[in-house]
Each structure stands twice: as C-alpha cells, then as structure tokens.
Design a protein around this motif. Sequence first.
Motif, PDB file in Angstrom:
ATOM      1  N   VAL A  54      33.250 -30.221 -33.451  1.00 39.79           N
ATOM      2  CA  VAL A  54      31.876 -29.472 -33.250  1.00 39.79           C
ATOM      3  C   VAL A  54      31.650 -29.910 -31.751  1.00 39.79           C
ATOM      4  N   ARG A  55      31.436 -29.315 -30.869  1.00 38.19           N
ATOM      5  CA  ARG A  55      30.975 -29.352 -29.318  1.00 38.19           C
ATOM      6  C   ARG A  55      30.079 -28.515 -28.837  1.00 38.19           C
ATOM      7  N   THR A  56      29.295 -29.108 -28.121  1.00 38.21           N
ATOM      8  CA  THR A  56      28.051 -28.376 -27.219  1.00 38.21           C
ATOM      9  C   THR A  56      28.116 -28.982 -26.013  1.00 38.21           C
ATOM     10  N   ASP A  57      28.167 -28.065 -24.869  1.00 42.81           N
ATOM     11  CA  ASP A  57      28.097 -28.318 -23.558  1.00 42.81           C
ATOM     12  C   ASP A  57      26.437 -27.993 -23.205  1.00 42.81           C
ATOM     13  N   TYR A  58      25.984 -28.885 -22.279  1.00 41.97           N
ATOM     14  CA  TYR A  58      24.629 -28.718 -21.683  1.00 41.97           C
ATOM     15  C   TYR A  58      25.001 -28.744 -20.328  1.00 41.97           C
ATOM     16  N   ILE A  59      24.702 -27.521 -19.383  1.00 41.07           N
ATOM     17  CA  ILE A  59      25.216 -27.286 -18.110  1.00 41.07           C
ATOM     18  C   ILE A  59      24.095 -27.001 -17.193  1.00 41.07           C
ATOM     19  N   PHE A  60      24.074 -27.577 -15.864  1.00 43.37           N
ATOM     20  CA  PHE A  60      23.359 -27.066 -14.908  1.00 43.37           C
ATOM     21  C   PHE A  60      23.902 -27.017 -13.591  1.00 43.37           C
ATOM     22  N   ASP A  61      23.791 -25.993 -12.941  1.00 45.07           N
ATOM     23  CA  ASP A  61      24.554 -25.574 -11.623  1.00 45.07           C
ATOM     24  C   ASP A  61      23.393 -25.548 -10.703  1.00 45.07           C
ATOM     25  N   SER A  62      23.987 -25.879  -9.459  1.00 46.86           N
ATOM     26  CA  SER A  62      22.989 -25.692  -8.164  1.00 46.86           C
ATOM     27  C   SER A  62      23.182 -24.572  -7.698  1.00 46.86           C
ATOM     28  N   ARG A  63      24.319 -23.818  -7.658  1.00 48.06           N
ATOM     29  CA  ARG A  63      24.656 -22.558  -6.997  1.00 48.06           C
ATOM     30  C   ARG A  63      25.677 -21.668  -7.676  1.00 48.06           C
ATOM     31  N   GLN A  64      25.492 -20.496  -7.594  1.00 47.06           N
ATOM     32  CA  GLN A  64      26.425 -19.466  -8.333  1.00 47.06           C
ATOM     33  C   GLN A  64      27.813 -19.534  -7.875  1.00 47.06           C
ATOM     34  N   SER A  65      28.747 -19.405  -9.178  1.00 45.75           N
ATOM     35  CA  SER A  65      29.930 -19.704  -9.100  1.00 45.75           C
ATOM     36  C   SER A  65      30.814 -18.758  -9.853  1.00 45.75           C
ATOM     37  N   ALA A  66      32.071 -18.596  -9.207  1.00 49.19           N
ATOM     38  CA  ALA A  66      33.132 -17.850 -10.176  1.00 49.19           C
ATOM     39  C   ALA A  66      33.313 -18.677 -11.202  1.00 49.19           C
ATOM     40  N   TYR A  67      33.087 -17.978 -12.465  1.00 48.73           N
ATOM     41  CA  TYR A  67      33.148 -18.688 -13.870  1.00 48.73           C
ATOM     42  C   TYR A  67      33.970 -18.173 -14.930  1.00 48.73           C
ATOM     43  N   VAL A  68      34.057 -18.676 -15.742  1.00 50.60           N
ATOM     44  CA  VAL A  68      34.630 -18.163 -17.288  1.00 50.60           C
ATOM     45  C   VAL A  68      33.806 -18.470 -18.313  1.00 50.60           C
ATOM     46  N   ARG A  69      33.317 -17.300 -19.276  1.00 48.51           N
ATOM     47  CA  ARG A  69      32.680 -17.663 -20.402  1.00 48.51           C
ATOM     48  C   ARG A  69      31.211 -18.282 -20.238  1.00 48.51           C
ATOM     49  N   GLU A  70      30.220 -17.446 -19.857  1.00 49.10           N
ATOM     50  CA  GLU A  70      28.938 -17.688 -19.847  1.00 49.10           C
ATOM     51  C   GLU A  70      28.612 -18.805 -18.906  1.00 49.10           C
ATOM     52  N   TYR A  71      29.458 -19.136 -17.813  1.00 50.82           N
ATOM     53  CA  TYR A  71      29.082 -20.254 -17.022  1.00 50.82           C
ATOM     54  C   TYR A  71      29.674 -21.630 -17.572  1.00 50.82           C
ATOM     55  N   ASN A  72      30.393 -21.562 -18.664  1.00 51.20           N
ATOM     56  CA  ASN A  72      31.033 -22.539 -19.241  1.00 51.20           C
ATOM     57  C   ASN A  72      32.135 -23.453 -18.471  1.00 51.20           C
ATOM     58  N   LEU A  73      33.051 -22.595 -17.774  1.00 52.58           N
ATOM     59  CA  LEU A  73      34.081 -23.138 -17.080  1.00 52.58           C
ATOM     60  C   LEU A  73      33.937 -22.586 -15.784  1.00 52.58           C
ATOM     61  N   ASN A  74      33.499 -23.541 -14.781  1.00 54.86           N
ATOM     62  CA  ASN A  74      33.486 -23.068 -13.179  1.00 54.86           C
ATOM     63  C   ASN A  74      34.491 -23.158 -12.584  1.00 54.86           C
ATOM     64  N   SER A 102      34.004 -25.223 -29.699  1.00 57.47           N
ATOM     65  CA  SER A 102      34.247 -26.026 -30.861  1.00 57.47           C
ATOM     66  C   SER A 102      35.319 -25.503 -31.305  1.00 57.47           C
ATOM     67  N   ARG A 103      36.144 -26.117 -32.132  1.00 58.57           N
ATOM     68  CA  ARG A 103      37.571 -26.065 -32.538  1.00 58.57           C
ATOM     69  C   ARG A 103      37.871 -26.398 -33.776  1.00 58.57           C
ATOM     70  N   VAL A 104      39.041 -25.735 -34.345  1.00 56.23           N
ATOM     71  CA  VAL A 104      39.298 -26.063 -35.723  1.00 56.23           C
ATOM     72  C   VAL A 104      40.895 -25.725 -35.453  1.00 56.23           C
ATOM     73  N   GLY A 105      41.623 -26.697 -36.397  1.00 57.60           N
ATOM     74  CA  GLY A 105      43.097 -26.542 -36.471  1.00 57.60           C
ATOM     75  C   GLY A 105      43.687 -27.003 -37.683  1.00 57.60           C
ATOM     76  N   MET A 106      44.911 -26.824 -37.832  1.00 59.80           N
ATOM     77  CA  MET A 106      45.591 -27.494 -39.143  1.00 59.80           C
ATOM     78  C   MET A 106      47.113 -27.899 -38.574  1.00 59.80           C
ATOM     79  N   LYS A 107      47.285 -29.180 -39.091  1.00 56.53           N
ATOM     80  CA  LYS A 107      48.698 -29.436 -38.670  1.00 56.53           C
ATOM     81  C   LYS A 107      49.501 -29.601 -40.056  1.00 56.53           C
ATOM     82  N   LEU A 108      50.831 -29.026 -39.893  1.00 56.95           N
ATOM     83  CA  LEU A 108      51.418 -28.663 -41.183  1.00 56.95           C
ATOM     84  C   LEU A 108      52.822 -29.343 -41.084  1.00 56.95           C
TER      85      LEU A 108
END
Length: 437
Positions: A54-74, A102-108
Amino acid sequence: MKKLPVLLGIIALMNTKVNAQETPSNEELLKRIEALEAENKKATEWGATPYGWVRTDYIFDSRQSAYVREYNLNLYPLDKKPGTDGKDINASGASNFLAITSRVGMKLRGPNVWGATISGVIEGDFFGNTEINKSSAGTGSMGLFRLRHAIATLDWGKTALTFGQTWYPAFITDVYPGVANFNTGIMFNPFGWAGQIKLVQKLTPELSFSVVAYKDREFQTGTASGGSVNSATFNSTMPALHGQLQYKSKNITAGIAAEYQSLKPVIESNGMKSNEKVNSADFLAYFKYSDEKIIAKAYGITGGNLYHFVMLGGFASYTEANGQESYKPVKTTAAWVDIASNHAKVAPGIFFGYTQNNGTDAGFANLYMRGISGTRVLDNVWRASARVECKQNKFNISPELEYTAARWADTSTDANAGGNASSVGNFRAMVRVMYSF
C-alpha cells in the motif's frame, strides 16, 4: 524425529479402521504411509505467495511539468509560456496526494516441467494505461487496475526460458535508480514492460548471456501521420531484438547490451502502399557495487528512437519523390549515477541523471518524438535528488527533494536545439509512505 509422531498417529488411525480380525501387517502399513507421504509431497510442489504494498505519494511541484497520471510521474519542466501580461504562465506550482501506485502480485510455483523447475509471477497496480482526455470527459483508464507482469520461467540450472510480459531487457532489475519518486529515474533510465520471450544461458557461475525478442505494448513509439496507437509495432513482422552479457558476483553486477528495432509506422502513405520502416539501434552499459554499507550504481545508454523507453527522442519523417514518408530515428544519450546507504533502518541516498537530444538527419518534414512543443525542442534535461529511507519492519517513509532542469530552444533543421534558448527548472518535494506485505 519430527516425522515419528505423525507416523504413529497415521498407524493408530489406520488400526482403528481395519477389522480386528484382519490386522494389516507392518509391511502393508509402511506402504500406506509411503503413499500418503507421496501425496503430501506432490501437494507441496504447488504454491502461490501473495505480495505487494500500500503506497501513497505526497507531491509538491514548483513548476508545471510534462507528467504521467495526475502529476505522479514528472518528466521535464515545461518551456516558458509568456502571457499577455508578460508573465510566465508555466511558472505555477502543483501538488497531489495519490495512492494509485499501490500494488498486488502473486508468486507461483508448480511441479517440474521437462526437467526444469517452473515459476511464475502475475502483478498489477492501479496506475491505469492512459491519461484522462481533457477534451472528452469519461475517457482514459487512470486509477484502474492494469497488468504489470505476467510471466512463467522454466529453469534448467544453466539455461532458463522466460515468456510473458515483464520489464524491457534494457531495464536492469539489479541496477536501477533507488529514488523515492515513482519515476524510477525515467528520462535517464529505460522504463516499461513488453510481451517477450527471453533465453538466458550461464557461461560460468558469474557470467551469463541473454537474448530477448519483444514487442512494445503499453509503452510504445511515437505515432506517425496516418498511424494509430502502437500501429508501428503491429505493422512490423519482426520483434525488437536484444542481446546482453552480464557479470554478477557477490558484490558486483556489470553488463553491456545492444538492441535492434525495426518498426513500420504506417501501411499506407500518400494513397499508396507503404513499406517504409524506421530502423534503430541502441547500446548500453551498467555497473553496481554493493556491500553491507553502500550501494553504488551507474548506467549509460545511447541510440535512436528511445521513445518507447519513456525517454527523449523518437523518429523523423522525410518526404520522398513519390510523396510518401520515409523515416529516420532521432538519437538520444543518457546516463545516471545513484549512491545510497545500505543501512537496515535509515538509508540516505543521492541521484544524478543527464540526457541529451542528439537530433537526426537534416531536412525532415515531421518529428514524432518526446521533448518537442510546437517549434521548440528540448536540448537536454538533468535531475538531482536526495532522499532518506526510514524503514521499520515492512513500513517505509521516504522524504525526497528533487530538482529537474531543462534547456529549451528553437528546433533546428536536424532536430537539435537551435537559437533562442531558455532554461527552466522544477523543484519537487515529496514523501513516499509504504506498507509492504
């Protein structure tokens, strides 16, 4: 000794179920016990182990950037955009709180196949595949569950065969930036997954050679005029080919690799059948040293059409005598270093990455590349960051400070940066909070 109480219990249970006048012999009892143990052993050959976080990112940017997914990945800060009042419109901050990584996986695992041990992984997260379309409400897959990895591996000891969807072979799972930002060094380090088949051959206990054939999927090249999303991959009958030589010991991992990719952006151009392709190659090298105190990594790559790695570059089109488009790759070079503590509870780390647009042949008609905006193009981008990982059991809090700088300029005739250059930068402060299982 541990099996004795179990065996005695089994014998006692059997004795209660047999006819008193037909008590089985010790030999018959032993056969029954062996049969039960064989069934139990067969059952333990199968297994499935869940994992994730379970993961949460708290993000603050000083300038507009090219990004992916709601400013998560700048990716990189946007060029200056003067308003009617003369002020830079893109000199505006942004922030967001997100749990979509947040991520879930299964090792088989299962019984041996053709003398090989077999294992598998299936994994997904909630990052979606596409952005929300600003001009068409309700479109896009942002926040939806998506496939990351789905692979099975047959391992004969010295030879291993993997098939399914997993990391691009240019993404080295033992040597990638340890930054807190979910970008994982994107723009400087290849990123993404692809459907593939991979053969690994051990030459010595430390040295191995791998060959991979793959097809772009979620991460693909640019789309040419007349094409559609990922049509360049679909139209190409030949997969991308990757060869890699890797040395791995207790403290050192190092390797070199080369790739060749031939894509067919469209099947029709200027009303005629098109057989034009964009052919490109890239070369990379990497190094990692780790012990109980430190982890040091370095990586470098150079080549054409690295768009599908979420890096600068792509390809250019040229108008032929018959009016059709032909294609040539835009070249890119990138490198990074990452140094971090290997402490079990508090581990600071620093990262620096640099990428350069190296352009293409002059006289292009169109550019299908990342790092272009109208008549402006990126010359280079660099990023420096510092982080501290605070770990307690499966819980992790990682604050990070990051600065990304970009140099924009007018696009020259060979897709390099020309005149009228300007430099901009984005300062990102973030905190990553994770609980793993």
